[in-house]
Design an enzyme around this catalytic site. Structure first.
Site, PDB file in Angstrom:
ATOM      1  N   ARG A 195       0.848  -1.190   0.000  1.00 16.08           N
ATOM      2  CA  ARG A 195       0.000   0.000   0.000  1.00 16.08           C
ATOM      3  C   ARG A 195       0.888   1.247   0.000  1.00 16.08           C
ATOM      4  O   ARG A 195       2.044   1.202   0.424  1.00 16.08           O
ATOM      5  CB  ARG A 195      -0.896   0.021   1.237  1.00 16.08           C
ATOM      6  N   LYS A 221      -1.655  -2.716   7.909  1.00 17.78           N
ATOM      7  CA  LYS A 221      -2.773  -2.249   8.730  1.00 17.78           C
ATOM      8  C   LYS A 221      -2.756  -2.958  10.084  1.00 17.78           C
ATOM      9  O   LYS A 221      -2.467  -4.145  10.174  1.00 17.78           O
ATOM     10  CB  LYS A 221      -4.096  -2.523   8.018  1.00 17.78           C
ATOM     11  N   HIS A 295      -2.795   2.820  -5.677  1.00 14.01           N
ATOM     12  CA  HIS A 295      -3.456   1.616  -5.173  1.00 14.01           C
ATOM     13  C   HIS A 295      -3.797   0.648  -6.308  1.00 14.01           C
ATOM     14  O   HIS A 295      -3.863  -0.557  -6.106  1.00 14.01           O
ATOM     15  CB  HIS A 295      -4.727   1.991  -4.412  1.00 14.01           C
ATOM     16  N   ARG A 298      -1.323  -1.941  -6.994  1.00 11.82           N
ATOM     17  CA  ARG A 298      -1.543  -3.090  -6.094  1.00 11.82           C
ATOM     18  C   ARG A 298      -2.519  -4.063  -6.740  1.00 11.82           C
ATOM     19  O   ARG A 298      -2.312  -5.281  -6.718  1.00 11.82           O
ATOM     20  CB  ARG A 298      -2.068  -2.558  -4.766  1.00 11.82           C
ATOM     21  N   HIS A 321      -3.759  -8.998   3.234  1.00 14.43           N
ATOM     22  CA  HIS A 321      -5.198  -8.973   3.515  1.00 14.43           C
ATOM     23  C   HIS A 321      -5.493  -9.836   4.731  1.00 14.43           C
ATOM     24  O   HIS A 321      -5.052 -10.981   4.795  1.00 14.43           O
ATOM     25  CB  HIS A 321      -5.997  -9.524   2.322  1.00 14.43           C
ATOM     26  N   TYR A 330     -10.274 -10.270  -6.864  1.00 13.09           N
ATOM     27  CA  TYR A 330      -9.421 -10.303  -8.055  1.00 13.09           C
ATOM     28  C   TYR A 330      -9.727 -11.507  -8.940  1.00 13.09           C
ATOM     29  O   TYR A 330      -9.429 -11.485 -10.122  1.00 13.09           O
ATOM     30  CB  TYR A 330      -7.952 -10.289  -7.647  1.00 13.09           C
TER      31      TYR A 330
END
Length: 349
Positions: A195, A221, A295, A298, A321, A330
């Site tokens: 990210r 994150k 992004h 990514r 994730h 995806y």
């Protein structure tokens, strides 16, 4: 008058903004900082709450007065855009500047999530007896879910983007450190899928090497750490940048930052976006790709990995994730491409 909020983990402009909130709401932000929420997340919550508390102030309402109807009116108030204030420092004095913002679909979702978190905190802290956000969502018509297929670059478009760095700087007699930096930025994003927030927070000690093998430690994150191997192309670009990366002119506060801007301080999200925009234009990418954002690079890696038959769980680990359902979006991209390929056959037989 509420107390002055202070956190060394946050930019002073965000501290200034939070200081304007009621003391109970400031405590919510103290909890966020203690939980190691990212500075960007905290800043976004502060911006969202500013809109909400300005709305309440104009109507002479307090938190205890908020009900589902108040929330309904607030969300209608900002539905089609709003003015957002930004605190900037001029001659050692903080002043407020306003600018207009569109209220995107993701922006609307984030504002609901922000207020949902606030009211849940106030209920847990026994500062409110009922949750108006829960009442509002129970009574609201649910918007039809529209799962957008991620925008991404093809392999050929990605190569054109990387080559655009060289063509853009071709007029100069020798490579400068910013050309090498920009190549490294694009290849790091395309080859690791990190990210933008993860990229700009990288430090020199985020890089680990063993012989010719380089790995990079990424803090994602929630403070989750993952280690990603750099392939030969990304490694060579990174080493080339580090060879010419300025040292003497770097601000003491930013000496550890991996990616520097032209002012020799840590690069920002906006800086990365401006760099990408410049080379997208230079590469003359097609309309679909012309609006590519950091992004979406990514998205590009994820799509290319799955198209090459990589395991979904492995792609989840690479992207960081927490939920595999986020990664599964995806697969819809790949299925859509298959459908379109088969549909094109009707003109061949």
């Amino acid at each position: 008058m509420p107390p002055i909020f202070r956190s060394r983990k946050l930019p002073e402009a965000v501290n200034q903004r939070i200081s304007r909130f009621p003391e109970d709401v400031q405590e919510f932000f103290h909890e966020m900082v203690s939980a190691d929420r990212s500075p960007l997340t905290v800043a976004n919550y502060a911006y969202d709450f500013t809109l909400f508390f300005d709305f309440l102030h104009e109507r002479e309402l307090e938190l205890k007065d908020v009900d589902s109807q108040t929330l309904k009116r607030f969300f209608r108030h900002i539905e089609n855009g709003y003015e957002r204030s930004v605190m900037i420092k001029v001659n050692d004095e903080w002043i407020e500047r306003k600018h207009y913002r569109e209220n995107s679909r993701s922006g609307k979702q984030r504002k609901r999530a922000s207020l949902r978190s606030l009211f849940r905190y106030l209920i847990r802290a026994k500062l409110l007896e009922r949750d108006p956000m829960e009442e509002y969502e129970d009574a609201s018509l649910k918007a039809r879910s529209k799962q957008k297929v991620p925008v991404f670059l093809t392999q050929e478009e990605a190569l054109r983007l990387v080559k655009a760095v060289q063509s853009y700087h071709a007029k100069k007699k020798k490579k400068n450190w910013m050309e090498l930096r920009d190549t490294a930025i694009l290849l790091l994003l395309l080859n690791t899928g990190m990210r933008v927030s993860e990229l700009i927070s990288l430090n020199l000690n985020s890089i680990q090497s063993q012989g010719s093998q380089y790995r990079i430690v990424v803090i994602g994150k929630g403070g989750k750490e993952r280690m990603l191997m750099l392939n030969r192309t990304a490694t060579e670009a990174l080493i080339a940048y580090l060879t010419l990366r300025p040292v003497d002119r770097v601000s003491p506060l930013h000496v550890e930052a991996l990616i520097l801007n032209k002012n020799f301080t840590r690069i920002s999200r906006k800086g990365i976006s401006e760099i990408l925009k410049k080379y997208v234009k230079e590469a003359k990418l097609p309309p679909k790709a012309a609006t590519i954002s950091p992004h979406k690079l990514r998205h590009t890696l994820a799509t290319l990995l799955l198209s090459n038959g990589e395991n979904l769980r492995v792609v989840q680990e690479i992207l960081g994730h927490s939920n595999i359902q986020t990664t599964q979006i995806y697969t819809h991209v790949i299925n859509t491409e298959k459908d379109e390929a088969l549909e094109r056959l009707e003109n061949m037989f």
